[in-house]
Design an enzyme around this catalytic site. Structure first.
Site, PDB file in Angstrom:
ATOM      1  N   ASP A 177       0.868  -1.172   0.000  1.00 30.63           N
ATOM      2  CA  ASP A 177       0.000   0.000   0.000  1.00 30.63           C
ATOM      3  C   ASP A 177       0.908   1.227   0.000  1.00 30.63           C
ATOM      4  O   ASP A 177       1.710   1.412   0.909  1.00 30.63           O
ATOM      5  CB  ASP A 177      -0.877  -0.037   1.253  1.00 30.63           C
ATOM      6  CG  ASP A 177      -1.710   1.217   1.394  1.00 30.63           C
ATOM      7  OD1 ASP A 177      -2.425   1.540   0.446  1.00 30.63           O
ATOM      8  OD2 ASP A 177      -1.616   1.890   2.430  1.00 30.63           O
TER       9      ASP A 177
ATOM     10  N   THR B   4      -3.065   5.120  -3.821  1.00 26.90           N
ATOM     11  CA  THR B   4      -2.005   5.910  -3.181  1.00 26.90           C
ATOM     12  C   THR B   4      -0.668   5.702  -3.881  1.00 26.90           C
ATOM     13  O   THR B   4       0.177   6.591  -3.875  1.00 26.90           O
ATOM     14  CB  THR B   4      -1.864   5.527  -1.705  1.00 26.90           C
ATOM     15  OG1 THR B   4      -1.836   4.103  -1.602  1.00 26.90           O
ATOM     16  CG2 THR B   4      -3.021   6.048  -0.904  1.00 26.90           C
ATOM     17  N   THR B   5      -0.484   4.520  -4.486  1.00 25.60           N
ATOM     18  CA  THR B   5       0.757   4.288  -5.242  1.00 25.60           C
ATOM     19  C   THR B   5       0.693   5.039  -6.571  1.00 25.60           C
ATOM     20  O   THR B   5       1.642   5.707  -6.968  1.00 25.60           O
ATOM     21  CB  THR B   5       0.952   2.785  -5.511  1.00 25.60           C
ATOM     22  OG1 THR B   5       0.634   2.069  -4.323  1.00 25.60           O
ATOM     23  CG2 THR B   5       2.373   2.483  -5.894  1.00 25.60           C
TER      24      THR B   5
ATOM     25  N   ASP C   5      -8.749  -0.498   2.405  1.00 23.54           N
ATOM     26  CA  ASP C   5      -8.739   0.014   1.030  1.00 23.54           C
ATOM     27  C   ASP C   5     -10.026  -0.355   0.300  1.00 23.54           C
ATOM     28  O   ASP C   5     -10.593   0.456  -0.430  1.00 23.54           O
ATOM     29  CB  ASP C   5      -7.530  -0.547   0.253  1.00 23.54           C
ATOM     30  CG  ASP C   5      -6.292   0.317   0.460  1.00 23.54           C
ATOM     31  OD1 ASP C   5      -6.380   1.251   1.264  1.00 23.54           O
ATOM     32  OD2 ASP C   5      -5.254   0.058  -0.170  1.00 23.54           O
TER      33      ASP C   5
END
Length: 528
Positions: free
Chosen positions: A61, A94-95, A396
Site C-alpha cells: 500500500d 495511493t501508489t 482500502d
C-alpha cells in the site's frame, strides 16, 4: 565617515541557482516515485519495512510504505503528503498518485530544459488536469448503490493487488455489505469509523467474518462464577469503580483494634452491595466497565455480588472504545452510580462469549433501537504481518465503496482511463497554440506511465502493450486496458477490472497540484 557599502548585485546575477534547485528537487521527488513504482498493480511487489521500534511491516500500500520511509528531503516529503491526501480523499490509488507525480515531474524537467518558464508549465499542467477530469467523468459508467455485484467487482479489483488477493471472494462481499449496512440511502459520504476492524491472531484469513452488532476483544470475568451468556440483555456502560473508596495517595489509615477492622470490612461490604443492588434495580444484566487508572475498576467482592445477582461483567474497556460502544449499543456512559437508570441502558437480544480458533471474543447481536447502525469485522490471520496487511487491504476495499457512495460512477481499470485521457489530450493539444501545446503533449505522454508500469510489473513488454492499447483506443475501444489475467490488452470493463472514477480524478488533480508546488520553488533556505 566611510561611504555606505552598495548592495551586491551578485544575488540577482546568479541565474543558475534556481535551475539547480529545481533540478535537485525533481531528482529527489522522482527517487521516491521510483522506489515505490514496482509495487503498482496486481503483479506489484511488496516492500518490507523495519520500523524504528523493530517491528516488521510487509505491505504494498503506497501510503503505508511512504509513511514509514525515512524521507529527509523536504520535496520528497511533499510526495508522502500527496499520497496521504489521496488516502484521505479516495483511500485507494495511493501508489498511482506518487508514480504519476514522478512522471509529471519528469515531463516538467524536459520542458524546463527547453527553456519554458516553470509557471507556464505548472499552469498548463493544471489546465490539462482539469480537462482530464472532464474526460474521465465522460467515460465513466454510472451505477446504483443497489447493484451489489458491481460494487463487489470494484472491491475485488482493489483487493487484487494485495497479498490477500486469493481471498477476495470472501473479503470483497464483506467490505460491500459492511458499507451498505452503515450508509444512509441518500448519503454522499460514509463514516468509516462506524465500521470497526478487529484483529485477532489465530485461524486463517478464511475465518474473517462480519458481525452485525458489536464484538469485544475483552473476556468475560468468570472468577466469581458469573454468567457467560445473557439473552434479552440490558447493557450498562459504567465509568466509575466498583471497589471501596481509597484515601488519597500519601494518606494511610492506621487501625489498631480488630473491632475497628471488622467495622471497616463491614462498611466495604455494605458500600459495594449498595452499588450492586442499584445496578440490579435498573434491570441491568450486562455490565461493561471502563479501564481505571487510579484504583481497581472492580474487586473480587463486587464480582461475587454481581455473580450472585446474575450479571455478566466485562472489564478493561479502553477509553477510545467507549464512543463506538455507546453509539453501537445505544447506551450512554454512566459516570456515577446515582445516575444509573434504566433509560441509560442499551438492549440486545444476545450477549455471549464464544471461542474461535484459540481465542475468545464477546459477540453482542440483535442490538435494538440504535440511531446509527454500526458493523464489526473480525479479521483473522496466522501472524501479525498477515493480519495487519489484511486490515489495510480491507480498509482500502471499504474506501473504494466509500468513493462510490461519494461519486456513483465506475471506470474500467488496468490503465484504460489513462490511455484514453492521454490520447484525447494529445489530439486536443494540436488546437492549442504556443507553449501550452507542448505542455499538453508532455502531460499526455506522462500519463502513460501507469499502463507502462502495470505492464512492466506484470512482466510484459511495455512498449508492445502500450502501442496496442493506443491502437485499440484509436479504433474506439474506450475500455481497453491491461488485463493481467489474460496477459495482454483486452476490454477491462468486461473483465470486471473496475475502479471508482473518484480514485483516478483525485489522483490526477493531486499530482498536478503537487507538481505545481514543486515547480514554483526556486530556492531552499534553512531557518535556524
Amino acid at each position: 565617515m566611510a561611504s555606505k557599502v552598495a548592495p551586491s548585485n551578485a544575488t540577482f546575477k546568479d541565474k543558475e541557482k534556481p535551475q539547480e534547485v529545481r533540478k535537485s528537487n525533481i531528482v529527489a521527488a522522482r527517487a521516491v516515485a521510483d522506489a515505490i513504482r514496482t509495487s503498482l498493480g496486481p503483479k506489484g511487489m511488496d516492500k518490507m519495512i523495519k520500523t524504528g521500534k523493530g517491528e516488521v511491516i510487509i505491505s504494498n500500500d503506497g501510503h503505508t510504505i511512504l509513511r514509514h520511509m525515512a524521507v529527509l528531503h523536504p520535496v520528497a516529503k511533499m510526495l508522502v503528503d500527496v499520497s496521504g491526501a489521496q488516502d484521505v480523499e479516495a483511500g485507494d490509488g495511493t501508489t498511482s498518485v506518487v508514480v504519476l507525480t514522478g512522471a509529471l515531474l519528469g515531463a516538467a524537467e524536459k520542458l524546463l530544459n527547453k527553456g519554458i518558464h516553470p509557471t507556464m508549465i505548472a499552469e498548463s499542467f493544471q489546465r490539462a488536469a482539469a480537462r482530464s477530469v472532464e474526460i474521465l467523468l465522460d467515460m465513466s459508467h454510472k451505477i446504483d448503490l443497489s447493484d451489489r455485484q458491481q460494487l463487489i467487482r470494484a472491491a475485488n479489483t482493489s483487493l487484487s493487488s494485495k497479498i490477500v488477493a486469493q481471498h477476495s471472494a470472501l473479503l470483497g462481499p464483506i467490505a460491500v455489505d459492511a458499507v451498505l449496512k452503515v450508509v444512509a440511502p441518500d448519503a454522499t459520504n460514509v463514516d468509516l469509523n462506524d465500521i470497526r476492524l478487529i484483529k485477532k491472531v489465530g485461524g486463517t484469513i478464511d475465518d474473517t467474518e462480519m458481525v452485525d452488532g458489536v464484538v469485544l476483544t475483552q473476556n468475560v470475568i468468570k472468577t466469581a462464577g458469573g454468567p457467560t451468556m445473557v439473552e434479552k440483555a440490558k447493557i450498562g456502560l459504567i465509568q466509575f469503580q466498583l471497589s471501596p473508596p481509597k484515601p488519597d495517595m500519601e494518606n494511610n489509615v492506621v487501625v489498631n483494634d480488630y473491632r475497628q477492622m471488622d467495622k471497616i470490612l463491614k462498611e466495604e461490604r455494605a458500600y459495594l452491595l449498595n452499588i450492586c443492588k442499584k445496578i440490579k434495580k435498573a434491570k441491568c444484566n450486562v455490565l461493561l466497565i471502563q479501564k481505571s487508572i487510579l484504583r481497581d475498576a472492580v474487586n473480587d467482592l463486587a464480582l461475587h455480588f454481581l455473580a450472585k445477582l446474575n450479571i455478566l461483567v466485562v472489564k478493561d474497556i479502553e477509553r477510545d472504545e467507549i464512543e463506538f460502544i455507546s453509539k453501537s449499543l445505544g447506551c450512554k456512559p454512566i459516570a456515577d452510580v446515582d445516575s444509573f437508570t434504566e433509560s441509560r441502558l442499551g438492549s440486545a437480544d444476545l450477549v455471549e462469549e464464544i471461542e474461535s480458533s484459540g481465542s475468545r471474543i464477546i459477540k453482542i447481536t440483535g442490538v435494538k433501537n440504535v440511531s446509527s447502525p454500526t458493523v464489526s469485522v473480525v479479521c483473522r490471520g496466522a501472524n501479525h504481518q498477515i493480519l495487519d496487511e489484511t486490515e489495510r487491504s480491507l480498509h482500502d476495499a471499504l474506501c473504494v465503496i466509500r468513493c462510490l457512495v461519494k461519486v456513483k460512477a465506475l471506470i474500467s481499470g488496468g490503465g484504460a482511463p489513462e490511455i484514453e485521457v492521454s490520447r484525447t489530450l494529445f489530439k486536443e493539444a494540436d488546437s492549442l497554440s504556443g507553449v501550452e501545446q507542448i505542455c499538453f503533449k508532455q502531460f499526455a505522454d506522462a500519463l502513460e506511465v501507469i499502463p507502462t508500469t502495470l505492464a512492466e510489473n506484470a512482466g510484459m513488454n511495455p512498449i508492445e502493450i502500450v502501442t496496442e492499447l493506443r491502437n485499440k483506443h484509436e479504433l474506439g475501444e474506450r475500455n481497453a486496458g491491461i488485463s493481467v489475467r489474460r496477459t495482454g490488452a483486452t476490454n477491462t470493463f468486461d473483465e470486471h477490472v473496475l475502479q471508482p472514477v473518484l480514485v483516478s480524478t483525485s489522483a490526477i488533480t493531486l499530482a498536478s497540484e503537487c507538481v505545481k508546488s514543486i515547480l514554483r520553488i526556486d530556492d531552499i533556505t534553512f531557518s535556524r
